[in-house]
Scaffold this active site. Sequence first.
Site, short mmCIF file in Angstrom:
data_model
loop_
_atom_site.label_atom_id
_atom_site.label_comp_id
_atom_site.label_asym_id
_atom_site.label_seq_id
_atom_site.Cartn_x
_atom_site.Cartn_y
_atom_site.Cartn_z
N GLU A 335 66.69 30.53 4.45
CA GLU A 335 67.07 31.86 3.96
C GLU A 335 68.59 32.03 3.79
O GLU A 335 69.14 33.06 4.15
CB GLU A 335 66.56 32.94 4.93
C1 TNX Z 1 61.54 34.30 8.42
S1 TNX Z 1 60.76 31.62 8.72
C2 TNX Z 1 62.55 33.65 9.11
C3 TNX Z 1 63.08 34.21 10.35
C4 TNX Z 1 62.35 35.47 10.74
C5 TNX Z 1 60.89 35.32 10.44
C6 TNX Z 1 60.07 36.48 10.89
C7 TNX Z 1 62.22 31.36 8.72
C8 TNX Z 1 62.59 29.97 8.65
N1 TNX Z 1 63.04 32.41 8.79
O1 TNX Z 1 64.45 34.46 10.22
O2 TNX Z 1 62.56 35.68 12.09
O3 TNX Z 1 60.75 35.18 9.05
O4 TNX Z 1 58.71 36.24 10.74
#
Ligand code: TNX
Length: 526
Positions: A335
Amino acid sequence: MARLTAPLCVLASVVIMGIVQPQPAAAATAVTFGSVVPAPVSSTPSAGVTYSLTSATTVYTEAGSSAAAAIGSLLAAPLRTATGYALPVVANSAPTDGVALLLNGAPAQVGTQGYQLDVTSSAITIRANAPAGLFAGVQTLRQLLPVTADATTLQTGPWPVPGGHIVDYPRFAYRGAMLDVARHFFSVAQVERYIDQIALYKVNYLHLHLSDDQGWRIAINSWPNLATYGGGTAVGGDPGGYYTQADYSAIVAYAAARYVTIVPEIDMPGHTNAALASYAQLNCNGVAPNRYTGTNVGFSSLCVPLELTYTFVNQVLGEIAALTPGPYLHIGGDEASSTTAADYATFINRVQPLVTAYGKAAMGWHDVVHATPLPSTVAQFWGTTTSDSAVAAAAANGTKVVMSPANRAYLDMKYSRKIKLGQTWAGLIDVDTAYSWDPGNYLAGVGESAVLGVEAPLWTETLRTSADIEYMAFPRLPAIAELGWSPYATHNLTAFKTRLGAQGPRWHVMGVNYYHSTQVTWPTGS
Ligand code: TNX
């Protein structure tokens, strides 16, 4: 807060005037040879044969093996509490009675993580080729003992173990759980409690998400503000916290004694607000942002063109590598929406060799395949689709994948709309959904041989306590653990729901706060 009313009749004891009154037999009849989770590779009950643990029982361990002796002690200690028996642990490589943990005579087939277990009327014998296999065998044995053996107070026997023969070894080398200690901080004792719970299901990696926008959770001597300032916050303005290096080492050692390897994650280049808030000089504009206690993602980035960024990353990884005996350092990489695609690739490609220079392999969320993965880099798939061309291309090029599809394996997703804890962005996940997929045949172009294993991540934006962790992890974590351990030939939803249900009374006596899913076949009356 979502809370469960514990099943009332599963306990083999009732509380009268504050004193636990043991109720013999009820629990003793509950355990069968076929109720083990994860399902063993092969398991053959011996009709009518029972071993009885008694006050005369000795735990024998392979002579000359301190690892076997330590596993014997881990088995004996809680059993002494529940049974009141002495259960001495004695070195003996060829005993003819008692409970034997032996590093001789195991079939080659079980490899280094598997075991063979025999229960006859005169002895229980676990044989393995390596200590990890003995530990796995002991976890099976624990599930073959009456539920009351897991109690933390003295119980009345008898202590029968059903007779039979098991040959067992894992499908995948990597069977993981992840705990996000960044969004909310969890103490060493809380992490150790979770380690005990996952180890029971033969999970052998615990990935600790040690940094995120909301908090930096491990002391770094060369950058002290990370922990002391960046660790001071958590989601919702809840108390922060961080592990000293001694704390972290204590977790590593506790895990190692339970054959769980810690995978530390420093998430970057995104998810770095806590670091950027701690050191102004890490920011492209030289200005430290405020600390952050919300739950948005994708707004922070390390400064990719800045040379100091790599000094910082190198020193952080160096200190963590020195404290981490396990093979992986997780570099996050998810992300990174505030990092350009070009900067992202530049960053990941500069950081991977820093990891390998410390003798470790990099793990990253599967976004890292958009850079150029090194041969040793492991991609952790967290998508919600069953095809991802970039991950498939990386797998075709040799990248190994750990499967954590968010709509199957994310323990922070709600079971149903009705529960208060958790999130819904990847969907609702009850036991059926968590269990009903095949990690080796799920993601297009990522077949069995490209899959290193599975991991069940638990993000903690909405979770504050061990009870919260347990409510989300149980009963789904054992479902993911079974997908990682058991041959797919054993996969059967109906049978699984019954085996899983048999764990409920055990969680109850252990004080594990589990979700009473209506999809599970809990024992009658529970
Ligand atoms: C996505 S999954 C994220 C996290 C959040 C999560 C909550 C991922 C690699 N990153 O930053 O905590 O969703 O479900």
